[in-house]
Design an enzyme around this catalytic site. Structure first.
Site, short mmCIF file in Angstrom:
data_model
loop_
_atom_site.label_atom_id
_atom_site.label_comp_id
_atom_site.label_asym_id
_atom_site.label_seq_id
_atom_site.Cartn_x
_atom_site.Cartn_y
_atom_site.Cartn_z
N HIS A 157 0.82 -1.22 0.00
CA HIS A 157 0.00 0.00 0.00
C HIS A 157 0.85 1.27 0.00
CE1 HIS A 157 -3.59 -2.33 0.34
NE2 HIS A 157 -3.24 -2.86 1.50
N ASP B 253 -2.67 -10.63 -2.87
CA ASP B 253 -3.17 -10.20 -1.56
C ASP B 253 -4.64 -9.85 -1.72
OD1 ASP B 253 -1.89 -8.86 1.19
OD2 ASP B 253 -3.74 -7.90 0.52
N HIS C 127 -6.27 -7.41 -0.49
CA HIS C 127 -6.48 -5.98 -0.70
C HIS C 127 -5.86 -5.57 -2.02
CE1 HIS C 127 -6.48 -6.60 3.69
NE2 HIS C 127 -7.48 -5.73 3.65
#
Ligand SMILES: [Zn+2]
Ligand SMILES: [Zn+2]
Ligand SMILES: [Zn+2]
Lengths: 556, 435
Positions: free
Chosen positions: B111, B150, B152
């Site tokens: 992120h 992942d 996300h």
């Protein structure tokens, strides 16, 4: 007085150490077909003129179990394994009677699936039919919860001996636990007969001292304790050399030990004077075990390594084709090469020259060149292996930022050289490494001295889980309830106390109970966003080293 | 047992570091994985080796990120070691010491975006991107694919490679309308110089093994075949697992192992995954065995029940449609469509929220449209912790015009006092400077 005896591949050495130093030493040829014979001979030789009742302690390092395993002279073992999901346990099949039983315990020690009793009954029945009397019982994560192993153990009430996985080591490693428990059972009967015979012989000679067995980690255990863990006696030879070197030289720095014998060269490493320990355990016969050991490596280069010339290149070892030509052998060896270039003047130098000349005629390379190249080749192998070992240690994984940042890098610049050809090779080793090379007095019996002065070692792993309310010290068979508020300080205290009690129970002198905490971890276990307990691990040991009394004797 | 393909594992559980003792990304996170791998004897398997991480240098970070006010302020040692772990994993493969590698490190990174003011989604620096840029600087590798598995959306990695046509970023994740960070829709396909090298596969909640493997088979595998990367990297997040506490998917350890086998990545890097007891030990074991080419069919979770994890027929139908749409868009990107004039700037305005550190950032990102290279990149940024600052990147393959333009931007910025901090990334000359 302390008596140390080391059964080696070629020679069996014995020494007696007294307040005045080393008062007797002997070297006899190892009788591989009957080890008792050479051991008794060595005892007799070394005790000549000495009152055997004055011997306070006998320490023994023997190749008996190692040889039995390598030569496959083991008893058939019924191996009962409860694996559960993961890597298929059939991959770790060992021996001819290997049975997998359904059941699962997870990493926290929770029993997920019960043992499959039908499969268990069937396996036991088959073993009984084959007349099997010794068993190895292993379950995955038994060091977190031994319930499956204990249950199977109960079912085998008529066995002569049962080797139970979690009692052998507190470390995690299921495949190693299988191999360790298997070997332990496989050599049990042989070992017990042998240890009985040793006790008899000593009694006949008039020695009434307690007998200890040397382990691969450089420590000893009382003979009576070793009867249930005979596997602990495997590969103790190199450890004897390491402890012997420590006894003869006051090592305080990073260093390398080279023990050069007839057939092989053993390498060991020291960090700030302390011998390095193998993290997991020793490897034997392609199987890794959980038997703790010093970090040593054995390579097939020694004084008797045969020289070969093939297609213009000269090599030596790893095989040994008998003695050097100088000693009456039939193949030129490193010893002969040293004779030819004039480093030594060993026995029949003329025969060494003849042997090298035969190689010259076959290859067209001059005798001198062959001898020189063979020595260079052997030195290169030793050098490269030492460097690879140091690199490996320095690349060893670390698991905390602290360890990473404070990570010690091993940078030895000193070599302690022992073994038969040590003195003659010192000059060459110095040149090859460019380091400081030291050859101590008594270098040729350093291993027996090591056996004599080694102290008892133990290592334990304490595991506490406050959420489950359990504390385990697997190899001491401790499995008790703990309260919710149990913490890391309690754990350290408990680990120390359990260790103390154990040392006392096996008769270790108070002065020798030096406990060292190796590793302490404490993790908060969280579920949702709440702390549910602590997962605590404490690893401690009595570290390998030299008996207090002997330190005074040897003035170190 | 012997690995068919040699595997280097860089294991760094950082047992002494956490964002907060109760945070999902805490000291305990890889503890049970280590216990499981140790108990299974994984590190004794011939061909599987364990390695110590390296530590990433500030240059390694500045090659990849614009960090404001500087690298030291937005990273801790644990971040540098985690990124260093990926670098180690990369060098093991690039130097041909092993066939494949797996960086089991924490904290994660996907992120973290191009500009860094602090932590978002537990990430400060993008450990995959730091690794990729290290590889491109030290080895002759042109085309790289990053497949992010992942749960996300890897919005940070997407942001870093948005304008990079030599890096194919493919992310499969739980649909952004139902999960943090909310991005990763099908139409997000990359910047004007790199259209079609960002691919997003948003999957509905409750997707099971069947759905993930379908997306692999219908989208990921064909696109990789088409793109022909020199290197495949797997951002191996494990929070798609059915037991993960912060997501809603139904993926199993066996499914992860199968996916790993299909993807056949050269390097895998652990990302998220917060079911630290029920999933991580088994998923990591499955991935490890699959990468090493070993039998993994016996690996499953204690509470695994295939019946409970069977995918709903409606979900299967829906995923099929998603796959078709993604492939359609991907094909469309290849057509010569409307393109901006080379030499002009394409501008994006971005608002970014750093949830972990509670920072708000405003960005004005400009990319030079260029046919010859990836184009010079300029980002003006201001946040609740830093005044207006500027980042300029001259890409690795910069043409002369973009190179000149980069230095013109720098001269302009330095001659005025508009910006508090200015960072230059000059990949052509390997210069990473903070002014
Ligand atoms: Zn993703
Ligand atoms: Zn995630
Ligand atoms: Zn350009």
């Amino acid at each position: 007085m302390y008596l140390g005896l080391d059964v080696g591949g070629t020679h069996t050495d014995a020494v007696i150490i007294h307040r005045s130093g080393i008062v007797a030493h002997t070297k006899v040829a190892t009788t591989h077909h009957n080890l008792l014979e050479c051991i008794n001979q060595a005892f007799k030789n070394v005790l000549t003129g000495i009152d055997p009742s004055l011997i306070k302690r006998v320490n023994l390092s023997t190749t008996l179990t190692t040889n039995a395993i390598i030569e496959n002279k083991c008893e058939e073992v019924g191996v009962l394994v409860s694996g559960g999901p993961g890597i298929n346990p059939l991959h770790y099949s060992i021996g001819s009677q290997y049975y997998t039983i359904g059941g699962q315990i997870d990493h926290r020690g929770t029993e997920i699936t019960l043992l499959n009793l039908k499969q268990l009954e069937k396996a036991i029945k088959k073993c009984r039919k084959k007349g099997i009397k010794v068993f190895a019982v292993i379950s995955k994560f038994s060091t977190r919860n031994p319930v499956h192993e204990q249950y199977i153990q109960q079912k085998l009430d008529d066995a002569d001996f049962i080797s139970v996985g979690h009692t052998l080591s507190g470390n995690l490693n299921f495949p190693r636990r299988i191999a360790t428990a298997y070997y332990n059972a496989a050599v049990w009967r042989l070992y017990n007969k042998f240890s009985h015979a040793i006790e008899e012989s000593l009694r006949e000679l008039g020695a009434i001292a307690p007998v200890n067995i040397l382990k691969a980690d450089g420590g000893t255990i009382p003979l009576h304790v070793s009867r249930t863990v005979p596997v602990e006696s495997i590969l103790s030879g190199p450890a004897a050399s390491v402890i012997g070197t420590m006894a003869l030289c006051n090592i305080t720095e990073d260093a390398v030990m080279l023990d050069i014998g007839g057939t092989s060269c053993d390498i060991a490493l020291f960090a700030d004077g302390a011998p390095l320990i193998e993290k997991d355990g020793i490897r034997l016969n392609t199987h890794n075990t959980l038997v703790r050991s010093l970090k040593t490596k054995s390579i097939g280069i020694g004084g008797d390594s045969a020289i070969k010339v093939e297609g213009g290149t000269v090599t030596a070892g790893p095989q040994r084709l008998g003695m050097s030509m100088a000693e009456g052998g039939h193949n030129p060896t490193i010893i002969d090469a040293l004779n030819v270039i004039g480093t030594i003047n060993f026995k029949d130098t003329e025969r060494s020259r003849e042997g090298m000349y035969a190689l010259e005629k076959k290859s067209g390379i001059s005798s001198q060149d062959i001898a020189q190249q063979a020595i260079t080749y052997a030195l290169d192998i030793i050098y490269n292996e030492v460097m690879a070992m140091i690199d490996e240690v320095n690349a060893r994984p670390v698991y905390t930022i602290h360890e990473f940042l404070k990570g010690k890098v091993l940078k030895p610049k000193t070599i302690y050289l022992i073994g038969g050809p040590a003195k003659t090779l010192a000059h060459h080793i110095t040149q090859r490494f460019g380091w400081n090379v030291k050859v101590p007095q008594y270098a040729e019996v350093a291993n027996a001295i090591g056996a004599a002065v080694a102290r008892t070692t133990v290592d334990i792993e304490l595991f506490a889980d406050t959420q489950r309310g359990r504390l385990l010290v697997p190899n001491l068979n401790v499995n008790i309830r703990i309260p919710q508020h149990y913490d890391v300080d309690n754990a350290i205290e408990d680990a120390t106390n359990y260790m103390m009690q154990y040392l006392e129970s096996i008769g270790v002198d108070e002065k020798e109970r030096e406990i060292e905490i190796l590793q302490v971890y404490s993790f908060n276990m969280v579920e949702g966003f709440e702390t549910t307990g602590k997962n605590i691990r404490v690893h401690c040991q009595v570290k390998p080293g030299i008996l207090h009394q002997c330190r005074d004797i040897l003035k170190i | 047992m012997k690995a068919k393909s040699t595997l280097g594992i860089v294991f760094f559980p950082a047992f002494d570091w956490a964002i907060h003792p109760l945070h999902p990304e805490r000291e305990e996170r890889l503890l049970y994985t280590l216990d499981q791998l140790n108990e299974e004897g994984v590190f004794d398997i011939e061909g599987i080796m364990q390695y110590k991480p390296d530590i990433a240098s500030h240059d390694d970070i500045m090659r990849t990120h614009f960090c404001f006010p500087d690298v030291a302020k937005v990273t801790t040692e644990s971040h540098l070691i985690s990124a260093g772990g990926t670098i180690k994993a990369a060098t093991l493969v690039m130097d041909k010491i092993v066939n494949k590698s797996f960086a089991l490190v924490r904290p994660p990174g996907h992120h973290a975006m191009k500009v860094v003011h602090g932590a978002r989604g537990f990430c400060n620096i993008n450990i995959e991107a730091v690794m990729v840029e290290y590889i491109r600087e030290h080895y002759n590798v042109k085309k790289i694919a990053i497949v992010d598995t992942d749960c996300h959306h890897g919005d940070g990695t997407q942001d870093i490679y948005w304008h990079d046509r030599d890096v194919m970023y493919i992310s499969m994740h739980q649909d952004g309308r139902t999960l943090y960070p909310g991005t990763g829709a099908i139409h997000e396909l990359g910047g004007p110089n790199a259209l079609g090298t960002t691919i997003n596969i948003p999957l509905p909640p409750n997707t099971s093994d069947e759905g993930f493997l379908m997306a692999m088979e219908r989208v990921v595998v064909p696109i990789l075949k088409d793109f022909k990367p020199d290197l495949i990297i797997n951002s191996a997040g494990q929070d798609n697992h059915y037991s993960d506490p912060i997501t809603n998917m139904n993926f199993s350890a066996l499914g992860y192992a199968k996916l790993t086998e299909m993807l056949n990545a050269d390097i895998a890097v652990l990302e998220g995954g917060y079911s630290i007891q029920g999933a991580l030990p088994y998923v990591n074991l499955g991935i490890t065995l699959a990468m090493a080419g070993l039998d993994y069919l016996y690996v499953h979770e204690p509470d695994y029940s295939q019946k409970d994890l069977t995918q709903d027929k409606e979900i299967t139908k829906y995923i099929k449609r998603v796959c078709d749409q993604v492939m359609k868009r991907y094909e469309e990107c290849k057509k010569p469509s409307f393109k901006l004039m080379p030499g002009n700037y394409d501008v994006r305005k971005k608002e970014i929220y750093y949830d972990t550190d509670n920072i708000r950032e405003m960005q004005l990102e400009s990319i030079m449209v260029c046919e010859e290279c990836r184009g010079v990149l300029k980002i003006e940024t201001t946040s609740t912790v830093n005044p207006l600052s500027l980042g300029i990147e001259i890409p690795l393959d910069a043409c002369d015009r973009c190179q000149k333009e980069g230095y013109r931007l720098l001269d302009n910025a330095l001659s005025g006092d508009r910006y508090k901090y200015v960072q230059l990334i000059d990949r052509r000359n390997k210069k990473y400077v903070l002014y």
